[in-house]
Design an enzyme around this catalytic site. Structure first.
Site, PDB file in Angstrom:
ATOM      1  N   GLU A   1      12.261  40.741 -14.108  1.00 26.43           N
ATOM      2  CA  GLU A   1      12.224  39.788 -12.988  1.00 26.43           C
ATOM      3  C   GLU A   1      10.751  39.539 -12.679  1.00 26.43           C
ATOM      4  O   GLU A   1      10.037  40.464 -12.287  1.00 26.43           O
ATOM      5  CB  GLU A   1      12.949  40.375 -11.767  1.00 26.43           C
TER       6      GLU A   1
ATOM      7  N   ARG B   1       5.047  35.828  -6.712  1.00 30.77           N
ATOM      8  CA  ARG B   1       4.051  36.275  -5.725  1.00 30.77           C
ATOM      9  C   ARG B   1       2.657  35.999  -6.248  1.00 30.77           C
ATOM     10  O   ARG B   1       1.673  36.260  -5.561  1.00 30.77           O
ATOM     11  CB  ARG B   1       4.204  37.786  -5.471  1.00 30.77           C
TER      12      ARG B   1
ATOM     13  N   THR C   1      11.302  36.655  -5.942  1.00 30.98           N
ATOM     14  CA  THR C   1      10.570  36.172  -4.761  1.00 30.98           C
ATOM     15  C   THR C   1      10.532  34.636  -4.735  1.00 30.98           C
ATOM     16  O   THR C   1       9.510  34.023  -4.431  1.00 30.98           O
ATOM     17  CB  THR C   1       9.140  36.771  -4.689  1.00 30.98           C
TER      18      THR C   1
ATOM     19  N   LYS D   1      21.443  40.879  -3.789  1.00 34.02           N
ATOM     20  CA  LYS D   1      20.343  41.853  -3.866  1.00 34.02           C
ATOM     21  C   LYS D   1      20.313  42.593  -2.532  1.00 34.02           C
ATOM     22  O   LYS D   1      20.294  41.952  -1.471  1.00 34.02           O
ATOM     23  CB  LYS D   1      19.046  41.078  -4.109  1.00 34.02           C
TER      24      LYS D   1
HETATM   25  C1  3PG Z   1      11.421  43.269  -4.895  1.00 34.15           C
HETATM   26  O1  3PG Z   1      10.946  42.146  -4.773  1.00 34.15           O
HETATM   27  O2  3PG Z   1      12.537  43.464  -5.362  1.00 34.15           O
HETATM   28  C2  3PG Z   1      10.639  44.425  -4.387  1.00 34.15           C
HETATM   29  O3  3PG Z   1       9.365  44.077  -3.994  1.00 34.15           O
HETATM   30  C3  3PG Z   1      10.571  45.591  -5.297  1.00 34.15           C
HETATM   31  O4  3PG Z   1      10.301  46.648  -4.447  1.00 34.15           O
HETATM   32  P1  3PG Z   1       9.402  47.885  -4.863  1.00 34.15           P
HETATM   33  O5  3PG Z   1       8.007  47.343  -5.088  1.00 34.15           O
HETATM   34  O6  3PG Z   1       9.483  48.821  -3.711  1.00 34.15           O
HETATM   35  O7  3PG Z   1       9.968  48.449  -6.127  1.00 34.15           O
END
Ligand code: 3PG
Length: 320
Positions: A42, A46, A70, A130
């Site tokens: 994924e 960002r 995101t 999610k």
């Molecule tokens: C996401 O977008 O799914 C999260 O930012 C992942 O979270 P983590 O950085 O705590 O693994």
């Protein structure tokens, strides 16, 4: 389209969530994930390099399942799909994004963490969501509680998940996968730490199976020989439990009353999800002995033997 994507994610059980600053790193990253056994990623919007990274990974590894994460706008959805993403993930529930994806036959996994959000997502026709941010929102206990009123919903859990807690989530039948940045952090990608990323993927993939040794099975030619062996193990304080085809000694040794599977015997392992573990094991050169498959009342595999033996021992998996 959606079914295939969800099935691939569920069979893998782990999805690396990455933020790439430099698209020149994308092929190296994808190669490292694939070598780690995870042909899925994924890529989060960002960073400015997200779209180009999706395009480059899709070109270099067309079989890799790429999700765009995101995603906050319809424009990002369009850019991600055009670049080669096969599914869209957003941190929250935006009905406009969901409707756009549905209209374009694009699997979409929006983020939720409350009953109201799950209810809204269900009313939009979604069943895979999610759960984010998972740890801060109550962890797997919250997942299981949310599934009471919404029994058809399953979750991809992310946010605060790592090697130490991923098995708690993977043990839940309501969790199709765990995801997160722990396998390929942005600074590891920048430093091109491909070997480390591959190793973290391998460890995560193994941990998500929840493998746990159950027992050794020892073959004997007949009941009398099995009794003889049982009486000798008894000397070591192990208690016999005589059943029709075998005698269990404290449940950790199973003395077969005949020459059963395996040249020497068999080894049993629990796992969270036999279908997922068979998929994982197939990528490690093992195949299932389909004649050995037994299903549970829900039609899921309860027990299955592998065709290959290890050092003369057949291997079977049991749904925990
Ligand atoms: C996401 O977008 O799914 C999260 O930012 C992942 O979270 P983590 O950085 O705590 O693994």
């Amino acid at each position: 389209m959606s079914e295939k994507v969800y099935e691939t994610i569920e069979n893998l059980g782990v999805v690396p969530v990455v933020s790439i600053n430099d698209a020149d790193r994308s092929e190296g990253l994808a190669q490292a994930l694939i070598e780690g056994g995870i042909p899925c990623v994924e890529i989060t919007f960002r960073t400015a390099a997200a779209e180009e990274s999706i395009r480059r990974i899709n070109k270099a590894f067309p079989d890799m399942l790429i999700g765009a994460g995101t995603v906050l706008t319809i424009e990002q959805c369009e850019a991600a799909i055009k670049a080669g993403a096969s599914f869209i993930v957003s941190p929250g529930l935006d009905p406009e994004i969901v409707k756009w994806c549905q209209a374009h036959d694009v699997p979409v996994i929006p983020g939720v963490c409350t009953a109201s959000e799950v209810q809204k997502a269900v009313s939009l026709g979604l069943e895979v969501l999610k759960f984010f941010p998972a740890e801060a929102s109550g962890g797997v206990r919250m997942v299981n509680d949310l599934c009471g009123p919404f029994p058809k919903v399953k979750f991809m859990c992310t946010g605060g998940i790592n090697l130490l807690n991923l098995a708690d989530y993977a043990a839940s039948t309501k969790v199709i996968s765990v995801g997160g940045s722990w396998m390929a952090k942005t600074d590891m990608i920048e430093k091109q730490q491909w070997k480390e990323i591959t190793a973290l993927c391998q460890q995560s993939l193994c941990s998500v199976q929840g493998f746990k040794f159950i027992h050794f099975g020892i073959n004997t030619p007949c009941f009398d020989d099995a009794c003889d062996a049982a009486s000798k193990f008894w000397v070591f304080g192990m208690k016999p439990d005589v059943r029709s085809a075998s005698t269990f000694m404290d449940s950790s040794i199973e003395i077969m009353h005949s020459m059963f599977k395996g040249k020497c015997g068999h080894v049993g392992f629990f796992c969270f999800d036999v279908e997922r573990s068979l998929s994982y094991l197939s990528s490690r050169g093992f195949t299932v002995d389909s004649d050995s498959i037994k299903l549970d009342e829900k039609g899921r595999i309860k027990v299955a033997y592998l065709k290959q033996e290890i050092a003369g021992f057949a291997i079977h998996l049991v749904r925990a």
